[in-house]
Write a protein that holds these residues in place. Structure first.
Motif, mmCIF file in Angstrom:
data_model
loop_
_atom_site.group_PDB
_atom_site.id
_atom_site.type_symbol
_atom_site.label_atom_id
_atom_site.label_comp_id
_atom_site.label_asym_id
_atom_site.label_seq_id
_atom_site.Cartn_x
_atom_site.Cartn_y
_atom_site.Cartn_z
ATOM 1 N N ILE A 1 1.043 -1.284 -0.149
ATOM 2 C CA ILE A 1 0.104 0.044 0.061
ATOM 3 C C ILE A 1 0.877 1.075 0.041
ATOM 4 N N LEU A 2 1.874 1.230 0.923
ATOM 5 C CA LEU A 2 2.719 2.371 0.826
ATOM 6 C C LEU A 2 3.606 2.671 -0.502
ATOM 7 N N SER A 3 3.931 1.439 -1.028
ATOM 8 C CA SER A 3 4.505 1.622 -2.292
ATOM 9 C C SER A 3 3.888 1.768 -3.480
ATOM 10 N N ALA A 4 2.444 1.779 -3.325
ATOM 11 C CA ALA A 4 1.670 2.180 -4.440
ATOM 12 C C ALA A 4 1.914 3.207 -5.015
ATOM 13 N N SER A 5 2.021 4.335 -4.315
ATOM 14 C CA SER A 5 2.230 5.764 -4.838
ATOM 15 C C SER A 5 3.821 6.280 -4.244
ATOM 16 N N SER A 6 4.594 6.117 -5.296
ATOM 17 C CA SER A 6 5.930 6.528 -5.082
ATOM 18 C C SER A 6 6.112 8.086 -4.380
ATOM 19 N N GLN A 7 5.289 9.032 -4.821
ATOM 20 C CA GLN A 7 5.280 10.229 -4.294
ATOM 21 C C GLN A 7 4.749 10.412 -2.596
ATOM 22 N N VAL A 8 3.862 9.322 -2.427
ATOM 23 C CA VAL A 8 3.260 9.408 -0.962
ATOM 24 C C VAL A 8 4.237 8.990 -0.352
ATOM 25 N N LYS A 9 5.094 7.712 -0.696
ATOM 26 C CA LYS A 9 6.103 7.230 -0.050
ATOM 27 C C LYS A 9 7.330 7.998 0.284
ATOM 28 N N SER A 10 7.516 8.693 -0.846
ATOM 29 C CA SER A 10 8.648 9.738 -0.676
ATOM 30 C C SER A 10 8.354 10.801 0.402
ATOM 31 N N ASN A 11 7.109 11.142 0.305
ATOM 32 C CA ASN A 11 6.848 12.315 1.167
ATOM 33 C C ASN A 11 6.894 11.922 2.591
ATOM 34 N N LEU A 12 6.352 10.537 2.868
ATOM 35 C CA LEU A 12 6.578 10.039 4.195
ATOM 36 C C LEU A 12 7.844 9.722 4.569
ATOM 37 N N GLU A 13 9.023 9.384 3.843
ATOM 38 C CA GLU A 13 10.167 9.313 3.967
ATOM 39 C C GLU A 13 11.119 10.586 4.556
ATOM 40 N N GLU A 14 10.207 11.709 3.977
ATOM 41 C CA GLU A 14 10.756 12.955 4.415
ATOM 42 C C GLU A 14 10.357 13.526 5.747
ATOM 43 N N VAL A 15 9.523 12.837 6.376
ATOM 44 C CA VAL A 15 9.097 13.394 7.567
ATOM 45 C C VAL A 15 10.266 13.235 8.565
ATOM 46 N N ASP A 16 10.311 13.995 9.494
ATOM 47 C CA ASP A 16 11.426 13.937 10.605
ATOM 48 C C ASP A 16 10.922 14.307 12.049
ATOM 49 N N TYR A 17 11.398 13.789 12.746
ATOM 50 C CA TYR A 17 11.062 14.204 14.189
ATOM 51 C C TYR A 17 12.243 14.518 15.263
ATOM 52 N N SER A 18 12.328 15.461 16.078
ATOM 53 C CA SER A 18 13.069 15.463 17.172
ATOM 54 C C SER A 18 13.218 14.381 18.098
ATOM 55 N N SER A 19 14.223 14.266 18.744
ATOM 56 C CA SER A 19 14.434 13.390 20.055
ATOM 57 C C SER A 19 14.849 13.961 21.203
ATOM 58 N N ARG A 20 14.128 13.578 22.351
ATOM 59 C CA ARG A 20 14.704 14.105 23.622
ATOM 60 C C ARG A 20 14.394 13.142 24.653
ATOM 61 N N TYR A 21 14.885 13.680 25.870
ATOM 62 C CA TYR A 21 14.524 12.823 27.200
ATOM 63 C C TYR A 21 13.688 13.647 28.181
ATOM 64 N N ALA A 22 12.907 13.058 28.989
ATOM 65 C CA ALA A 22 12.354 13.953 29.862
ATOM 66 C C ALA A 22 12.447 13.157 31.386
ATOM 67 N N LEU A 23 12.748 13.988 32.431
ATOM 68 C CA LEU A 23 13.000 13.364 33.410
ATOM 69 C C LEU A 23 11.993 13.859 34.592
ATOM 70 N N GLY A 24 11.147 13.340 35.385
ATOM 71 C CA GLY A 24 10.570 13.656 36.482
ATOM 72 C C GLY A 24 10.943 13.602 37.744
ATOM 73 N N LEU A 25 11.076 14.278 38.848
ATOM 74 C CA LEU A 25 11.385 14.341 40.171
ATOM 75 C C LEU A 25 10.256 14.403 40.825
ATOM 76 N N PHE A 26 9.818 13.513 41.917
ATOM 77 C CA PHE A 26 8.666 13.616 42.656
ATOM 78 C C PHE A 26 9.112 13.646 44.040
ATOM 79 N N PHE A 27 8.530 14.468 44.810
ATOM 80 C CA PHE A 27 8.838 14.939 46.162
ATOM 81 C C PHE A 27 7.672 14.502 46.943
ATOM 82 N N ASP A 28 8.059 14.490 48.420
ATOM 83 C CA ASP A 28 7.060 14.278 49.458
ATOM 84 C C ASP A 28 6.310 15.397 49.548
ATOM 85 N N LYS A 29 5.099 15.334 49.997
ATOM 86 C CA LYS A 29 4.276 16.500 50.516
ATOM 87 C C LYS A 29 4.859 17.529 51.743
#
Length: 341
Positions: free
Chosen positions: A175-203
């Protein structure tokens, strides 16, 4: 009765399910997500010692952008009337907003937005259900999860990160290969990556900082810090603090596990805030797919891979990474498939 599967219980998926329910009363809506609960990048974590101590490890606050002020105002008014959103009344240092933008926080955690729309959708939601394959069968879609669970649906909407689409089995590769343009466009999508850290304290623990949150421009690891309970205007609640790493740090440590990265983050925090008490618990979250840095060309809101039966790709990859972007994508999906249900 039409059977619709929405894969991904994040903000866009939840909005799609709610809009479908409101516009098509007589449909059966199912939602799958590979995580343990709803939220996606709008996730809220709890301290294992105290359920009232929570932290948003993904989205930190919601900005009503002036560019969408009229077009999306009904969504914000609905969430404000339901007490899901309240104005951000504390200081976020070095935040960059346009003059007419308005910031909101979520008293019950940012995942409350997603949970609200899931409830509105009256769907059947299943968690720890990771999509494995999609096969077209007699005018419907046979969908299977990695654990062997399966179902047959008349329409399928996928809101998972774009790179995960290329891992799906069954008919998806063809299905993804049926349209070379759609597949090419999808392959262009990019994301940033990061970590998150949560600290939990007592009341009762006090963190004497003048801000509720701040952007950090000169640190080798961190980009954003929030004292989460204070940010929500709940200074008397048990304190929690969220640290978001910079994108370069996330990219540098992309193939490491949260367990491997956590000591690096804790050491840096101790150096930044040497007088803070030790937290009662810590949680490190890896966001391999954080904000979309390069969306699908043209940002169409969604992409239709099949008209009959409908198979649609949606999410912030097809718009932009904020609440308004989720609305744009959800409305685009509704426009494409509501007449086909």
């Amino acid at each position: 009765m039409s059977r619709v599967l929405v894969v991904g219980c994040g903000c866009t998926g939840a909005l799609i399910a709610a809009l479908l329910r409101r516009n098509k009363k007589l449909i059966n809506i199912t939602m799958w997500d590979k995580s343990k609960g709803a939220g996606g990048r709008m996730s809220t974590s709890r301290s294992p010692q105290d359920n009232s101590c929570t932290a948003d490890l993904g989205c930190q606050y919601i900005t009503q952008h002036s560019s969408y002020l009229n077009k999306h105002s009904s969504y914000y008014e609905e969430l404000k009337n339901a007490s899901i959103l309240v104005p951000l009344n504390t200081e976020i240092e070095y935040a960059k907003n346009n003059e007419n933008d308005t910031n909101y926080v979520t008293p019950a955690g940012v995942s409350s937005i997603v949970k609200y729309y899931i409830k509105e959708s009256q769907c059947c939601s299943s968690y720890q259900m990771q999509l494995d394959s999609i096969v077209k069968k007699e005018g419907s879609w046979m969908v299977k999860a990695i654990d062997g669970s399966e179902g047959v649906f008349d329409s399928v909407v996928l809101t998972i990160p774009v790179p995960q689409l290329f891992l799906l089995q069954g008919d998806m590769p063809s299905i993804l290969s049926a349209s070379s343009q759609v597949k090419s466009n999808l392959e262009e999508v990019d994301y940033s990556s990061r970590y998150a850290l949560g600290l939990f304290f007592d009341k009762g623990v006090k963190l004497d900082e003048p801000w509720s949150g701040k952007y950090v421009n000169d640190h080798p690891i961190f980009r954003f810090i929030a004292i989460d309970n204070k940010k929500r205007g709940q200074a008397e609640s048990p304190p929690s603090v969220v640290f978001h790493t910079s994108v370069p740090f996330g990219k540098q440590h992309l193939e490491k596990t949260p367990t491997e990265v956590e000591p690096i983050l804790l050491k840096a925090i101790k150096e930044m805030f040497p007088n803070w008490p030790a937290p009662s618990s810590v949680k490190t979250q890896k966001w391999r797919y954080s904000q979309v840095s390069k969306p699908y060309p043209g940002s169409p809101g969604c992409v239709v891979l099949s008209e009959n039966p409908p198979l649609v790709l949606a999410g912030d990859a097809f718009s932009h990474s904020n609440f308004d972007g989720c609305i744009v994508s959800a409305e685009a999906v509704l426009k494409e498939i509501e007449d086909k249900l």
